[in-house]
Design an enzyme around this catalytic site. Structure first.
Site, short mmCIF file in Angstrom:
data_model
loop_
_atom_site.label_atom_id
_atom_site.label_comp_id
_atom_site.label_asym_id
_atom_site.label_seq_id
_atom_site.Cartn_x
_atom_site.Cartn_y
_atom_site.Cartn_z
N ASP A 1 -6.27 7.65 8.76
CA ASP A 1 -6.17 6.46 9.43
C ASP A 1 -5.27 6.16 10.36
OD1 ASP A 1 -4.14 6.03 7.81
OD2 ASP A 1 -5.16 4.06 6.80
N HIS B 1 -1.57 5.02 7.35
CA HIS B 1 -0.92 5.22 6.29
C HIS B 1 -0.40 6.52 5.93
CE1 HIS B 1 -3.29 1.58 4.69
NE2 HIS B 1 -2.23 1.35 4.14
N SER C 1 0.87 -1.34 -0.05
CA SER C 1 -0.03 -0.04 0.00
C SER C 1 0.74 1.18 -0.03
CB SER C 1 -0.98 -0.12 1.23
OG SER C 1 -0.12 0.06 2.48
#
Length: 339
Positions: A246, A249, A81
C-alpha cells in the site's frame, strides 16, 4: 528546524503534558490542517493494496533455548499498526515476532510474545492496551515495546495530550515492574504521494512529536528509540523494497529494519548487553546531554537511543544518548501457542 529550536519546542510540549496544558501546537493549527488533508489524500491513493488483516504472532519463540523449569522471557507489544505488523502476510514478518526471535537468540532463552497493538490506534488507546497487558495472568512482562504517534499527527491529537497519554502508559508499566522501550513517531514526510512543501511540514510535525515523546518517556523511566527511518531516508531511497503493497505500511524488509534498530535497546534494558557497550562511545557521538537536547538529536537520526541518566542539571534532567549498532534479527520461526 535546528536541533536547539526543536529541543525548546519539545520541552514546551512535554511541560504542557506534565502540567495539564494543551495549547502547544506542532507546527501551527493551519499547517497541521494542511498536512492532515494531504495525508488523507495520500491514504486514499495508497490504501488500495492494504489489508486490514494483521497476522497473529502471539506465542513462544526460541524453542532451541528451552530449559526445563525455567520460564520464558515475556515480551509485550503495544501501539498502532506498526507495532501490530499491518501490511505483511506472515506472523514471522511482524516486528513483534522478529523482536521475540532476536531477544531469544541474545538471551538464549525462549521468549513469550503477546501483542495488543491495534491498527489506527492513537496514544489515548494506550490506557486500554496497558490494562490488557496488566490484566493477563502473572507474571508482568519483562519488557514492553510501544510504537505510537503517527495517527496522533494525522488525526490532529494535541501533542501535549499525546505525550500525556504515552507518559502515563510508561509510568503504569514501569510501576508494575516492566522495562519499557518506545519507538517514537516515525517520519511521515516520506509517504510518497505527499508533495512538497507539505512533506517538509509533515516531517517537522513528526520530529517535534518524537522529541516530546522522548522527554515524557525518559522522565518516567523508559527508553526511546527514534524510528524516523521507519518511513525515512532508507524508505525514500528504496520505496519499492521497504514499503509494503500500500506504500504506507512497511514491508517485511521494512519491519526487519525497524526491529534491527529496536533490538539492541530491548536487550540493553534487560541487562543483556556487555558492560563495555553501555559506556558512551565518543567516536560515535554518544554522551550525556540535557534530556531535551538528546531528544531533539534523536528525533533527527533513526536508531538513536535515549535513556535517563542524571536526574538534575542546570537545564533539567540529563539523559544518555546512544547510537547503537544495529543487530540483524534472525528470521522468526513459527511460534507455539502460549499455555
Amino acid at each position: 528546524m535546528t536541533s536547539m529550536s526543536r529541543a525548546r519546542v519539545a520541552r514546551r510540549i512535554a511541560a504542557g503534558a506534565a502540567y495539564g496544558g494543551g495549547g502547544v501546537g506542532l507546527a501551527g493549527a493551519a499547517v497541521v490542517g494542511l498536512v492532515l488533508a494531504e495525508l488523507r489524500l495520500a491514504r486514499r491513493h495508497v490504501g488500495n493494496g492494504s489489508s486490514d488483516r494483521v497476522p497473529v504472532a502471539d506465542g513462544v519463540y526460541g524453542h532451541a533455548y528451552d530449559i526445563p523449569g525455567e520460564p520464558p522471557l515475556r515480551l509485550a507489544m503495544l501501539g498502532d499498526s506498526t507495532a501490530a505488523g499491518q501490511g505483511v502476510h506472515r506472523a514471522g514478518q511482524t516486528p513483534g515476532a522478529l523482536l521475540a526471535s532476536g531477544l531469544a537468540a541474545v538471551a538464549e532463552r525462549p521468549v513469550e510474545l503477546r501483542n495488543v497493538a491495534s491498527p489506527g490506534a492513537r496514544s489515548d488507546d494506550l490506557d486500554r492496551q496497558v490494562a490488557l497487558v496488566l490484566s493477563a495472568p502473572p507474571p508482568v512482562p519483562d519488557i514492553c515495546v510501544i510504537m505510537i504517534g503517527a495517527n496522533d499527527v494525522t488525526r490532529r491529537m494535541p501533542p501535549t495530550r499525546s505525550v500525556r497519554h504515552l507518559a502515563a502508559a510508561v509510568r503504569r508499566l514501569r510501576t508494575a515492574g516492566a522495562e519499557v522501550v518506545v519507538g517514537t513517531c516515525p517520519d511521515l514526510g516520506t509517504i510518497e504521494p505527499v508533495q512538497q512543501p507539505l512533506r517538509w511540514l509533515a516531517r517537522r510535525a513528526s520530529r517535534q512529536l518524537a522529541a516530546a515523546q522522548t522527554i515524557g518517556v525518559v522522565e518516567q523511566g523508559g527508553r526511546t528509540v527514534s524510528l524516523g527511518d521507519l518511513l525515512g531516508p532508507e524508505f525514500e531511497a528504496n520505496p519499492r523494497e521497504l514499503f509494503g503493497p500500500d506504500n504506507y505500511h512497511p514491508s517485511a524488509e521494512g519491519y526487519a529494519t525497524a526491529a534491527m534498530a529496536v533490538l539492541p535497546t530491548v536487550c540493553a534494558a534487560l541487562g543483556l548487553w556487555p558492560a563495555e557497550e553501555e559506556r558512551p562511545d565518543v567516536s560515535r557521538r554518544e554522551g550525556f546531554l540535557p534530556v531535551a537536547r538528546a531528544a531533539a538529536e534523536a528525533a533527527s537520526e533513526a536508531g538513536t537511543e535515549v535513556t535517563a541518566a542524571m536526574p538534575t542539571g542546570p537545564r533539567g534532567p540529563w539523559a544518555l544518548l546512544k547510537r547503537r549498532r544495529r543487530r540483524r534479527v534472525p528470521e522468526a520461526e513459527p511460534a507455539t501457542p502460549s499455555l
